[in-house]
Motif scaffolding. Structure first.
Motif, PDB file in Angstrom:
ATOM      1  N   ALA A  41       0.818  -1.217   0.000  1.00 34.12           N
ATOM      2  CA  ALA A  41       0.000   0.000   0.000  1.00 34.12           C
ATOM      3  C   ALA A  41       0.850   1.265   0.000  1.00 34.12           C
ATOM      4  CB  ALA A  41      -0.948  -0.010   1.197  1.00 34.12           C
ATOM      5  N   VAL A  42       1.933   1.270   0.769  1.00 39.53           N
ATOM      6  CA  VAL A  42       2.743   2.493   0.868  1.00 39.53           C
ATOM      7  C   VAL A  42       3.458   2.821  -0.436  1.00 39.53           C
ATOM      8  CG1 VAL A  42       3.069   2.373   3.367  1.00 39.53           C
ATOM      9  CG2 VAL A  42       4.719   1.223   1.859  1.00 39.53           C
TER      10      VAL A  42
ATOM     11  N   ALA B  42       4.958  -4.313  14.020  1.00 39.11           N
ATOM     12  CA  ALA B  42       4.541  -2.968  14.419  1.00 39.11           C
ATOM     13  C   ALA B  42       5.666  -1.960  14.204  1.00 39.11           C
ATOM     14  CB  ALA B  42       4.094  -2.962  15.881  1.00 39.11           C
ATOM     15  N   LEU B  43       6.887  -2.357  14.524  1.00 40.12           N
ATOM     16  CA  LEU B  43       8.039  -1.482  14.307  1.00 40.12           C
ATOM     17  C   LEU B  43       8.242  -1.198  12.824  1.00 40.12           C
ATOM     18  CD1 LEU B  43      10.492  -3.035  16.921  1.00 40.12           C
ATOM     19  CD2 LEU B  43       9.739  -0.639  16.889  1.00 40.12           C
ATOM     20  N   GLU B  44       8.060  -2.215  11.988  1.00 37.07           N
ATOM     21  CA  GLU B  44       8.234  -2.006  10.547  1.00 37.07           C
ATOM     22  C   GLU B  44       7.165  -1.077   9.988  1.00 37.07           C
ATOM     23  OE1 GLU B  44       8.383  -4.437   6.285  1.00 37.07           O
ATOM     24  OE2 GLU B  44       8.569  -5.545   8.175  1.00 37.07           O
TER      25      GLU B  44
ATOM     26  N   LEU C 121       7.593   2.496   8.150  1.00 34.94           N
ATOM     27  CA  LEU C 121       7.038   2.762   6.823  1.00 34.94           C
ATOM     28  C   LEU C 121       6.118   3.981   6.824  1.00 34.94           C
ATOM     29  CD1 LEU C 121       6.142  -0.885   5.707  1.00 34.94           C
ATOM     30  CD2 LEU C 121       7.930   0.569   4.719  1.00 34.94           C
ATOM     31  N   ALA C 122       5.414   4.178   7.927  1.00 35.85           N
ATOM     32  CA  ALA C 122       4.442   5.269   7.995  1.00 35.85           C
ATOM     33  C   ALA C 122       5.060   6.601   8.390  1.00 35.85           C
ATOM     34  CB  ALA C 122       3.336   4.910   8.988  1.00 35.85           C
ATOM     35  N   THR C 123       6.188   6.566   9.084  1.00 41.07           N
ATOM     36  CA  THR C 123       6.845   7.800   9.498  1.00 41.07           C
ATOM     37  C   THR C 123       7.312   8.561   8.263  1.00 41.07           C
ATOM     38  OG1 THR C 123       7.566   6.793  11.573  1.00 41.07           O
ATOM     39  CG2 THR C 123       8.715   8.792  10.866  1.00 41.07           C
ATOM     40  N   ASN C 124       6.917   9.821   8.190  1.00 43.41           N
ATOM     41  CA  ASN C 124       7.244  10.701   7.050  1.00 43.41           C
ATOM     42  C   ASN C 124       6.573  10.267   5.748  1.00 43.41           C
ATOM     43  OD1 ASN C 124       9.005  12.269   8.712  1.00 43.41           O
ATOM     44  ND2 ASN C 124      10.643  10.778   8.379  1.00 43.41           N
ATOM     45  N   TYR C 125       5.545   9.417   5.847  1.00 43.92           N
ATOM     46  CA  TYR C 125       4.788   9.036   4.653  1.00 43.92           C
ATOM     47  C   TYR C 125       4.108  10.284   4.085  1.00 43.92           C
ATOM     48  CZ  TYR C 125       1.502   6.406   1.710  1.00 43.92           C
ATOM     49  OH  TYR C 125       0.787   5.898   0.647  1.00 43.92           O
ATOM     50  N   ALA C 126       4.131  10.432   2.779  1.00 44.52           N
ATOM     51  CA  ALA C 126       3.629  11.651   2.152  1.00 44.52           C
ATOM     52  C   ALA C 126       2.123  11.827   2.313  1.00 44.52           C
ATOM     53  CB  ALA C 126       4.001  11.651   0.667  1.00 44.52           C
TER      54      ALA C 126
ATOM     55  N   THR D 145      -7.576  12.151  15.205  1.00 44.57           N
ATOM     56  CA  THR D 145      -7.511  10.735  14.835  1.00 44.57           C
ATOM     57  C   THR D 145      -6.203  10.111  15.313  1.00 44.57           C
ATOM     58  OG1 THR D 145      -6.640  11.404  12.680  1.00 44.57           O
ATOM     59  CG2 THR D 145      -8.994  10.942  12.812  1.00 44.57           C
ATOM     60  N   ALA D 146      -6.210   8.792  15.428  1.00 42.78           N
ATOM     61  CA  ALA D 146      -5.037   8.088  15.945  1.00 42.78           C
ATOM     62  C   ALA D 146      -3.911   8.059  14.920  1.00 42.78           C
ATOM     63  CB  ALA D 146      -5.421   6.662  16.346  1.00 42.78           C
ATOM     64  N   THR D 147      -2.746   8.520  15.339  1.00 41.65           N
ATOM     65  CA  THR D 147      -1.563   8.490  14.492  1.00 41.65           C
ATOM     66  C   THR D 147      -0.938   7.105  14.543  1.00 41.65           C
ATOM     67  OG1 THR D 147      -0.099   9.139  16.294  1.00 41.65           O
ATOM     68  CG2 THR D 147      -1.145  10.915  15.021  1.00 41.65           C
ATOM     69  N   VAL D 148       0.023   6.871  13.667  1.00 41.26           N
ATOM     70  CA  VAL D 148       0.719   5.586  13.688  1.00 41.26           C
ATOM     71  C   VAL D 148       1.475   5.420  15.002  1.00 41.26           C
ATOM     72  CG1 VAL D 148       2.825   6.424  12.537  1.00 41.26           C
ATOM     73  CG2 VAL D 148       2.173   4.016  12.350  1.00 41.26           C
ATOM     74  N   ASP D 149       1.966   6.508  15.574  1.00 36.65           N
ATOM     75  CA  ASP D 149       2.669   6.425  16.847  1.00 36.65           C
ATOM     76  C   ASP D 149       1.716   5.991  17.964  1.00 36.65           C
ATOM     77  OD1 ASP D 149       5.292   6.890  18.135  1.00 36.65           O
ATOM     78  OD2 ASP D 149       4.184   8.362  19.326  1.00 36.65           O
ATOM     79  N   GLU D 150       0.515   6.544  17.959  1.00 35.75           N
ATOM     80  CA  GLU D 150      -0.467   6.156  18.972  1.00 35.75           C
ATOM     81  C   GLU D 150      -0.927   4.716  18.759  1.00 35.75           C
ATOM     82  OE1 GLU D 150      -2.676  10.292  20.174  1.00 35.75           O
ATOM     83  OE2 GLU D 150      -2.939   9.572  18.116  1.00 35.75           O
ATOM     84  N   GLY D 151      -1.083   4.320  17.503  1.00 35.66           N
ATOM     85  CA  GLY D 151      -1.409   2.931  17.218  1.00 35.66           C
ATOM     86  C   GLY D 151      -0.326   1.989  17.704  1.00 35.66           C
ATOM     87  N   PHE D 152       0.928   2.387  17.535  1.00 34.92           N
ATOM     88  CA  PHE D 152       2.063   1.596  17.983  1.00 34.92           C
ATOM     89  C   PHE D 152       2.026   1.389  19.492  1.00 34.92           C
ATOM     90  CE2 PHE D 152       6.457   1.522  19.598  1.00 34.92           C
ATOM     91  CZ  PHE D 152       6.945   0.399  18.956  1.00 34.92           C
TER      92      PHE D 152
END
Length: 402
Positions: A120-121, A140-142, A146-151, A364-371
């Motif tokens: 998807a990314v 979860a780490l991967e 992948l989501a950090t700095n995703y456009a 909304t929940a960020t990827v960091d919060e999901g982590f």
């Protein structure tokens, strides 16, 4: 006028007698975005219905490896929305890279998330990934990387924070500071067992991540949110007392191993103490949050007990003693929204997803919060297995070494 011209508003009135020329308030809303839903099961259907209800987007297509689910969802969609066609993709790659599509909603079984996100990314499209974001710390780490700095927008589907009771509690506790500094948090969930899924993947920890990852990540997200801190230690007890104790699926499957009850204690770095009480064999859907602060207490609950008694499904109270006015209320959304999925939480998850796409600020929940919701769940599952208090720092350090 745009807010009045939403689909939920129109659903309360008979407009069939009006010609298109005579419609203004009831004029058909033209969707500005096209979504693809990856995963055509129960939650995929909910995402489709909520997208169509919210109205600013439409569902362009679906993809699922289970052809029965895909065919059923296509048939249901085209029956519910006459004149609209739903495209069925032949592969994940095709679904992710359709140039006519703006966003992807991933709601497949938990253990498949990592492989789907990897594809998807590469599309650059906006992404909503259902909870839990992964079933293991490694995955979860991967996904976090992948989501950090995703456009594009990368949103995690932790929609419980958008339910009316929690939305109001967040406003009162974190914005109005109605109970002062939070000291303790307690959340309760008592509900029916896990419902049926395709191939019953949610009955096995190796596919779901375990009950405290699969289901409780919603509540750990809320604990983290209200604590406004990182979890320090996690201690949990629990087991499999009633549900699926002899259940197996297929010739080679092990017996179900998911916990059906648990008591979880989470201590945060800032000193906030919290507990989560779970029972998955109660004849209802009931959840409750109680927050005690230096200047008062907030309690809210949501209840569906299938009884004929007419009473509010939601309740919120703030007790302030002699410090300020106390309040009792029944937070709710319009009926069409409240009944559209997770007491309206999914609707607002979608509303804010589009707001995010348009550059607006939402909660909304960020990827960091999901982590971090996954971290607490994994630590709780580990604590039940070992009978020990789990240090979150050590858990992370050990996973990085591996």
């Amino acid at each position: 006028m745009s807010e009045m011209n939403s689909n939920y508003f129109k659903s309360n009135f008979n407009t069939a007698y009006l010609s298109d020329e005579d419609k203004h308030v009831f004029k058909e809303q033209v969707p500005g975005y096209k979504f693809v839903v990856i995963g055509a099961g129960m939650i995929g259907t909910e995402h489709i219905q909520v997208t169509m209800l919210e109205g600013r987007a439409t569902i362009h297509g679906i993809y699922d490896v289970d052809e029965r689910s895909m065919a059923h969802t296509k048939r249901e969609f085209e029956t519910a929305y006459p004149g609209k066609k739903l495209h069925c993709y032949n592969s994940l790659k095709e679904a992710c890279h359709d140039p006519d599509v703006d966003a992807l909603i991933i709601c497949t079984p938990n253990y498949t998330h990592i492989d789907i996100v990897r594809e998807a990314v590469t599309s650059g499209k906006h992404i909503m990934l259902e909870k839990p974001m992964a079933t293991s710390l490694k995955d979860a780490l991967e996904i976090h990387e992948l989501a950090t700095n995703y456009a594009g927008v990368f949103q995690i589907g932790l929609q419980y924070r958008h339910k009316a009771i929690y939305s109001e509690a967040i406003h009162e506790v974190l914005e109005r500071k109605s109970i002062g500094d939070v000291k303790t948090i307690s959340i309760v969930e008592h509900r029916l067992p896990f419902l049926d899924k395709v191939k019953q993947w949610n009955k096995f920890s190796k596919y779901s991540g375990g009950t405290l990852v699969e289901k409780a990540c919603h509540y750990f997200d809320l604990l983290n949110l209200f604590a406004e801190s990182r979890p320090l230690t996690v201690y949990a007890t629990g087991g499999q007392a009633v549900n699926f104790r002899t259940f197996s699926y297929g010739e080679d499957e092990d017996t179900s191993d998911i916990v059906d009850h648990a008591q979880v204690t989470v201590v945060y770095e800032n000193g906030v103490h919290s507990t989560f009480n779970l029972c998955m064999f109660a004849p209802m859907f009931y959840e409750e949050i109680t927050l005690c602060g230096a200047e008062g207490r907030l309690k809210a609950y949501e209840n569906m007990d299938f009884l004929p008694n007419e009473r509010p499904e939601t309740h919120l109270e703030i007790l302030s003693g002699n410090k300020q006015a106390s309040r009792i209320s029944t937070p709710s959304y319009p009926k069409a929204i409240q009944s559209s999925g997770h007491h309206g939480g999914t609707y607002y998850e979608h509303k804010y997803f589009i707001d995010n796409m348009e550059g607006k600020t939402t909660a909304t929940a960020t990827v960091d919060e999901g982590f971090w919701s996954i971290i607490v769940g994994l630590a709780a599952e580990e604590s039940i297995r070992t009978g020990q208090i789990v240090s979150v720092t050590k858990l992370l350090e050990e996973s990085i070494r591996v």
